[in-house]
Design a protein around this motif. Structure first.
Motif, short mmCIF file in Angstrom:
data_model
loop_
_atom_site.label_atom_id
_atom_site.label_comp_id
_atom_site.label_asym_id
_atom_site.label_seq_id
_atom_site.Cartn_x
_atom_site.Cartn_y
_atom_site.Cartn_z
N LEU A 252 11.52 -2.18 -10.14
CA LEU A 252 11.76 -2.13 -8.70
C LEU A 252 10.60 -1.42 -8.00
O LEU A 252 10.14 -1.85 -6.93
N ALA A 253 10.15 -0.32 -8.61
CA ALA A 253 9.00 0.39 -8.05
C ALA A 253 7.75 -0.48 -8.07
O ALA A 253 6.94 -0.45 -7.14
N GLU A 254 7.56 -1.27 -9.14
CA GLU A 254 6.42 -2.17 -9.23
C GLU A 254 6.46 -3.22 -8.11
O GLU A 254 5.44 -3.57 -7.52
N ILE A 255 7.66 -3.72 -7.78
CA ILE A 255 7.80 -4.72 -6.70
C ILE A 255 7.39 -4.11 -5.36
O ILE A 255 6.66 -4.74 -4.57
N ILE A 256 7.85 -2.89 -5.09
CA ILE A 256 7.50 -2.23 -3.82
C ILE A 256 5.99 -2.00 -3.75
O ILE A 256 5.36 -2.23 -2.70
N ALA A 257 5.39 -1.53 -4.86
CA ALA A 257 3.94 -1.30 -4.88
C ALA A 257 3.18 -2.59 -4.63
O ALA A 257 2.19 -2.63 -3.89
N ALA A 258 3.61 -3.70 -5.26
CA ALA A 258 2.96 -4.99 -5.06
C ALA A 258 3.11 -5.47 -3.62
O ALA A 258 2.18 -6.06 -3.05
N THR A 259 4.27 -5.20 -3.01
CA THR A 259 4.50 -5.64 -1.64
C THR A 259 3.52 -5.00 -0.67
O THR A 259 2.99 -5.66 0.23
N PHE A 260 3.26 -3.70 -0.86
CA PHE A 260 2.36 -2.99 0.04
C PHE A 260 0.89 -3.07 -0.41
O PHE A 260 0.02 -2.48 0.22
N GLY A 261 0.63 -3.79 -1.50
CA GLY A 261 -0.75 -3.99 -1.94
C GLY A 261 -1.32 -2.86 -2.78
O GLY A 261 -2.55 -2.68 -2.80
N TYR A 262 -0.47 -2.08 -3.46
CA TYR A 262 -0.95 -1.01 -4.34
C TYR A 262 -1.05 -1.54 -5.77
O TYR A 262 -0.27 -2.42 -6.18
N GLU A 263 -1.97 -0.97 -6.52
CA GLU A 263 -2.13 -1.40 -7.91
C GLU A 263 -0.94 -0.99 -8.76
O GLU A 263 -0.59 -1.67 -9.72
N SER A 264 -0.34 0.15 -8.46
CA SER A 264 0.82 0.64 -9.21
C SER A 264 1.63 1.56 -8.31
O SER A 264 1.17 2.00 -7.24
N PHE A 265 2.83 1.89 -8.75
CA PHE A 265 3.68 2.79 -7.97
C PHE A 265 3.10 4.20 -7.96
O PHE A 265 3.26 4.94 -6.98
N GLU A 266 2.41 4.58 -9.04
CA GLU A 266 1.77 5.90 -9.09
C GLU A 266 0.69 6.03 -8.02
O GLU A 266 0.57 7.07 -7.36
N VAL A 267 -0.09 4.96 -7.80
CA VAL A 267 -1.10 4.97 -6.74
C VAL A 267 -0.44 5.08 -5.38
O VAL A 267 -0.93 5.78 -4.48
N LEU A 268 0.69 4.41 -5.22
CA LEU A 268 1.42 4.47 -3.95
C LEU A 268 1.86 5.90 -3.64
O LEU A 268 1.68 6.40 -2.53
#
Length: 469
Positions: A252-268
């Motif tokens: 789920l965190a990966e989906i949110i990160a991809a939606t906002f254009g981040y490489e990973s949730f950690e980067v977000l």
């Protein structure tokens, strides 16, 4: 009686000595021993009793015939060797002496030359000694002169030493004075250094305090960001659960990160721009279908092995759109964003925005019209710049009514302008649009004044960073 025995022994000894010293007999005996030494060795040192060895010796030297091996070793070879020694060796000796006489003659000549050179060298030696004696006398005279000169110089040096001692005493006094001043300066310097060290320590403490405060601030920011991210994850989870699809928290965190254009949730989470304030600034979330759907497909593939149902990326994308609506956010592709911006421009106060730009103002200054209308807004192109945002180029016409009291004519201006949608966070979240570039040129001119007007067709004003259309 003793004299008789002594005389007899002397007679026998002399007789044996005369026989042995006989050249023929001595040479024969030596030759015979040379060829028959092995038989004598067996006689004296062989195995068996004496009589057996003696018998064997007799057999070995016994004359058999002229052609037997015993005859060669006992008679022929010794005689031949004796003859060579007696008759051939003297001539060989003479030949050797003849050859040696040549070397003796050469040695004699060399010795004569050596003696001659010795005599010549001896003369040179006597001459050198005479020259050396003369030089010794000159040297003695020179030494005596140097001694006298040295004595005078010594006296002069003594006087200079006395003067030097006086100067040294004065210098020592000055040195002690300067040393005292140097010590005082050193003490002052050490005090300054200690003061600087204390100041540096204070600065270091301040720096550590700043770093600690910065770290605490960063931790606080992360603590503030996590609830926002969690709410986004929570809304997405609520949406997909309605279709009986369960998804793990990391995906789920990966989906949110991809939606906002981040490489990973950690980067977000570590991005400073990811905040509630910037979340409110977002007008659109753009997406690249190939990149976004590839990441969504990866998540679906990982989660779908838990169930037998078939889930699609389009289905998951619809849930993303639904979850973002709770935050009044729209996720659109770039072309759709461009179309929506184009529609909104008619409701936007575009005329006043353009009239305030330098490019349009400079064109208005050379016309005789009052501009109050905008028409013909047309989309020309758009471009996406990674890490910067979306740029959209338009053309339009600004027109107005002519003022007859002005000397120049012209009531229509062609305008090229570019809108920029700045990235707010991540790689796709965009802020509202603003005018970044404007080009303007007057379209209509009066026939009388056209030649006297300045060329303004290339007037350019840049409100932000300039780039080519």
């Amino acid at each position: 009686m003793w004299d008789f025995l002594k005389s007899f022994l002397d007679s026998v000894t002399n007789n044996i000595k005369s026989k042995v010293t006989n050249p023929l007999l001595g040479a024969f005996v030596f030759s015979w021993l040379m060829f028959n030494w092995d038989k004598l060795a067996l006689l004296f040192f062989g195995d068996g009793k004496v009589d057996v060895r003696v018998k064997a010796f007799k057999e070995s030297v016994k004359w058999v015939s002229y052609g037997s091996p015993n005859a060669y070793e006992s008679i022929y070879y010794p005689l031949i060797t004796t003859a060579i020694y007696l008759f051939l060796m003297p001539y060989v000796h003479l030949l050797v002496q003849l050859i040696q006489s040549v070397s003796d003659l050469l040695r004699s000549k060399i010795a004569v030359k050596v003696d001659s050179k010795k005599q010549l060298n001896h003369g040179e030696l006597i001459k050198a000694k005479a020259i050396a004696n003369m030089q010794d006398r000159k040297g003695i005279e020179q030494v005596e002169a140097e001694i006298a000169q040295s004595q005078a110089l010594t006296k002069k040096l003594e006087e200079e030493v006395q003067a030097h001692q006086l100067r040294t005493q004065l210098i020592n006094e000055k040195y002690l004075e300067s040393k005292e001043k140097a010590n005082q300066a050193k003490i002052e310097k050490e005090e300054q250094q200690n003061k600087a060290k204390r100041q540096e320590q204070e600065n270091e403490k301040g720096r550590f305090a700043f770093l600690r405060s910065k770290a605490e601030h960063e931790n606080a920011l992360i603590s503030l960001k996590f609830p926002i991210a969690y709410n986004l994850i929570y809304e997405l989870e609520k949406s997909v659960i309605q279709d009986d699809w369960s998804c793990s928290l990391p995906n789920l965190a990966e989906i949110i990160a991809a939606t906002f254009g981040y490489e990973s949730f950690e980067v977000l989470i570590n991005d400073e721009s990811f905040s509630a304030l910037n979340l409110k600034k977002i007008k659109f979330i753009a997406y690249d279908a190939d990149k976004l759907f590839a990441r969504l497909e990866s998540v679906i593939s990982y989660e779908s092995h838990k169930t037998e149902d078939d889930w699609s990326t389009d289905w998951l994308f619809e849930h993303i759109q639904s979850s973002l609506e709770h935050y009044s956010l729209k996720i659109l592709d770039i072309e759709s964003i461009t179309e929506q911006i184009t529609v909104e421009l008619w409701d936007f106060d575009l005329l006043n925005e353009l009239l305030e730009t330098d490019a349009v103002n400079s064109e208005m200054a050379i016309t005789n019209a009052f501009f109050d209308e905008i028409d013909g807004i047309e989309l020309q192109s758009y471009r996406w710049i990674e890490g910067d945002g979306l740029y959209i180029s338009y053309t339009c016409i600004v027109s107005g009514s002519s003022d007859e009291n002005k000397g120049f004519c012209g009531d229509t201006i062609d305008v090229n302008f570019e809108l920029k949608l700045q990235l707010v966070m991540g790689g796709y979240a965009l802020d509202g649009y603003e005018i970044s570039k404007v080009q303007a040129s007057v379209q209509d001119w009066g026939e009388d004044e056209e030649k006297n007007l300045p060329n303004s067709s290339q007037t350019l004003a840049t409100l932000k960073e300039p780039s080519e259309f």
